[in-house]
Design an enzyme around this catalytic site. Structure first.
Site, PDB file in Angstrom:
ATOM      1  N   ASP A  33       0.833   5.325   0.113  1.00  0.00           N
ATOM      2  CA  ASP A  33       0.002   6.480   0.473  1.00  0.00           C
ATOM      3  C   ASP A  33       0.556   7.759  -0.144  1.00  0.00           C
ATOM      4  O   ASP A  33       1.614   8.243   0.255  1.00  0.00           O
ATOM      5  CB  ASP A  33      -0.060   6.623   1.990  1.00  0.00           C
ATOM      6  CG  ASP A  33      -0.950   5.573   2.625  1.00  0.00           C
ATOM      7  OD1 ASP A  33      -2.109   5.453   2.199  1.00  0.00           O
ATOM      8  OD2 ASP A  33      -0.479   4.866   3.536  1.00  0.00           O
ATOM      9  N   HIS A  44       0.851  -1.199   0.000  1.00  0.00           N
ATOM     10  CA  HIS A  44       0.000   0.000   0.000  1.00  0.00           C
ATOM     11  C   HIS A  44       0.885   1.246   0.000  1.00  0.00           C
ATOM     12  O   HIS A  44       1.782   1.392   0.836  1.00  0.00           O
ATOM     13  CB  HIS A  44      -0.884  -0.044   1.249  1.00  0.00           C
ATOM     14  CG  HIS A  44      -1.932   1.013   1.323  1.00  0.00           C
ATOM     15  ND1 HIS A  44      -3.143   0.919   0.661  1.00  0.00           N
ATOM     16  CD2 HIS A  44      -1.977   2.190   2.004  1.00  0.00           C
ATOM     17  CE1 HIS A  44      -3.885   1.990   0.938  1.00  0.00           C
ATOM     18  NE2 HIS A  44      -3.191   2.781   1.748  1.00  0.00           N
ATOM     19  N   MET A  90       0.026  11.683  -0.634  1.00  0.00           N
ATOM     20  CA  MET A  90      -0.696  12.822  -0.028  1.00  0.00           C
ATOM     21  C   MET A  90      -0.139  14.128  -0.586  1.00  0.00           C
ATOM     22  O   MET A  90       1.074  14.241  -0.798  1.00  0.00           O
ATOM     23  CB  MET A  90      -0.503  12.800   1.491  1.00  0.00           C
ATOM     24  CG  MET A  90      -0.902  11.490   2.138  1.00  0.00           C
ATOM     25  SD  MET A  90      -0.858  11.622   3.936  1.00  0.00           S
ATOM     26  CE  MET A  90      -1.075   9.888   4.391  1.00  0.00           C
ATOM     27  N   HIS A 119      -2.867   4.625  -3.027  1.00  0.00           N
ATOM     28  CA  HIS A 119      -3.966   5.354  -2.386  1.00  0.00           C
ATOM     29  C   HIS A 119      -3.718   6.845  -2.570  1.00  0.00           C
ATOM     30  O   HIS A 119      -2.835   7.418  -1.928  1.00  0.00           O
ATOM     31  CB  HIS A 119      -3.978   4.942  -0.901  1.00  0.00           C
ATOM     32  CG  HIS A 119      -5.050   5.587  -0.086  1.00  0.00           C
ATOM     33  ND1 HIS A 119      -5.086   5.469   1.291  1.00  0.00           N
ATOM     34  CD2 HIS A 119      -6.130   6.338  -0.420  1.00  0.00           C
ATOM     35  CE1 HIS A 119      -6.136   6.126   1.761  1.00  0.00           C
ATOM     36  NE2 HIS A 119      -6.775   6.666   0.744  1.00  0.00           N
TER      37      HIS A 119
HETATM   38  C1  DX5 Z   1      -3.660   7.174   6.441  1.00  0.00           C
HETATM   39  C2  DX5 Z   1      -3.177   6.207   5.398  1.00  0.00           C
HETATM   40  C3  DX5 Z   1      -2.950   4.845   5.909  1.00  0.00           C
HETATM   41  C4  DX5 Z   1      -1.869   4.727   6.949  1.00  0.00           C
HETATM   42  C5  DX5 Z   1      -2.327   3.689   7.913  1.00  0.00           C
HETATM   43  O1  DX5 Z   1      -4.182   8.291   5.857  1.00  0.00           O
HETATM   44  O2  DX5 Z   1      -4.097   6.115   4.325  1.00  0.00           O
HETATM   45  O3  DX5 Z   1      -2.721   3.919   4.839  1.00  0.00           O
HETATM   46  O4  DX5 Z   1      -0.610   4.335   6.461  1.00  0.00           O
HETATM   47  O5  DX5 Z   1      -1.451   3.649   8.991  1.00  0.00           O
HETATM   48  P1  DX5 Z   1      -1.784   2.809  10.300  1.00  0.00           P
HETATM   49  O6  DX5 Z   1      -1.955   1.375   9.853  1.00  0.00           O
HETATM   50  O7  DX5 Z   1      -0.569   3.018  11.146  1.00  0.00           O
HETATM   51  O8  DX5 Z   1      -3.034   3.368  10.881  1.00  0.00           O
HETATM   52 ZN    ZN Z   2      -3.794   4.474   2.852  1.00  0.00          ZN
END
Ligand code: DX5
Ligand code: ZN
Length: 222
Positions: A35, A33, A37, A66
């Protein structure tokens, strides 16, 4: 009827100076995954296209990207070309026309398609998109940061999305993202999730393979 369980370690909690080694340590997981942002849709700024390109050269893992960015239609082609296997856009990021357009770009580039829901968004909002999706992501934290507490009140949203998926598109996965750990994964699984993002619960542990195995076990109450 859910799909087989898939775990998706989030590299947000990896050490970016040792990213190759950290990714190799989670190769037993089904997905990786990523992320993304933009500092606008969410109050944090992470990684972009060049990093996805580098990751693609170093792993065969399924790259679950994501996108927590405004106007994802503008970047979807670039992330697809960089090697993402699946792109997930946030329903709230540019609705409704921009989301429709982003999904069309994904189709044109042959990547799998996901839509994510912030905690404030009702499950019903997924219905216009559900027939064509490969994954629905229910956020179980406010997106932006790893290591937050699992939001129990999202279990209702997971249950409702599960009902819609079973009725409308049973091949679609139901992914949960945020606060997944050995003490929360079973509740998400029982509510109908089949795919589990885990950042701190994997990369925050010294033995990542053991952390993945523990999450799988905890899913079934072991
Ligand atoms: C948060 C991200 C998640 C994050 C989750 O906005 O989308 O994917 O990495 O992290 P944990 O598993 O530590 O909550
Ligand atoms: Zn995420």
């Amino acid at each position: 009827m859910s799909q087989p369980i898939a775990l998706a370690p989030s590299i947000l909690s990896a050490d970016f100076c040792r990213l190759g080694e950290d990714i190799a340590a989670v190769k037993d997981a089904e997905w990786l995954h990523v992320d993304v942002m933009d500092g606008r849709f969410v109050p944090n700024l992470t990684i972009g296209v060049p990093v996805v390109q580098s990751i693609r050269k170093h792993t065969e893992m399924f790259l679950d990207v994501h996108l927590m960015i405004e106007k994802p239609v503008d970047m979807a082609a670039a992330f697809a070309k960089a090697g993402a296997d699946q792109l997930t856009v946030h329903l709230e990021s540019d609705m409704p026309h921009g989301i429709r357009a982003a999904l069309d770009v994904m189709t044109a580039h042959g990547v799998k398609k996901g839509v994510a829901l912030r905690p404030i968004t009702k499950a019903e909002a997924i219905l216009p998109y559900l027939p064509e999706l490969d994954v629905v992501v229910v956020m179980t934290v406010e997106p932006g940061f790893g290591g937050q507490k699992f939001m129990e009140d999202q279990l209702d949203t997971i249950r409702t999305v599960r009902k819609y998926i079973d009725q409308i598109n049973p091949a679609c996965r139901l992914e949960v993202d945020g606060g997944i750990a050995t003490d929360t994964i079973a509740a998400a699984y029982q509510a109908g999730a089949d795919t589990f993002v885990a950042g701190s619960a994997v990369f925050g542990k010294p033995d990542r393979a053991a952390a993945i195995a523990a999450l799988r076990g905890a899913c079934h109450g072991k």
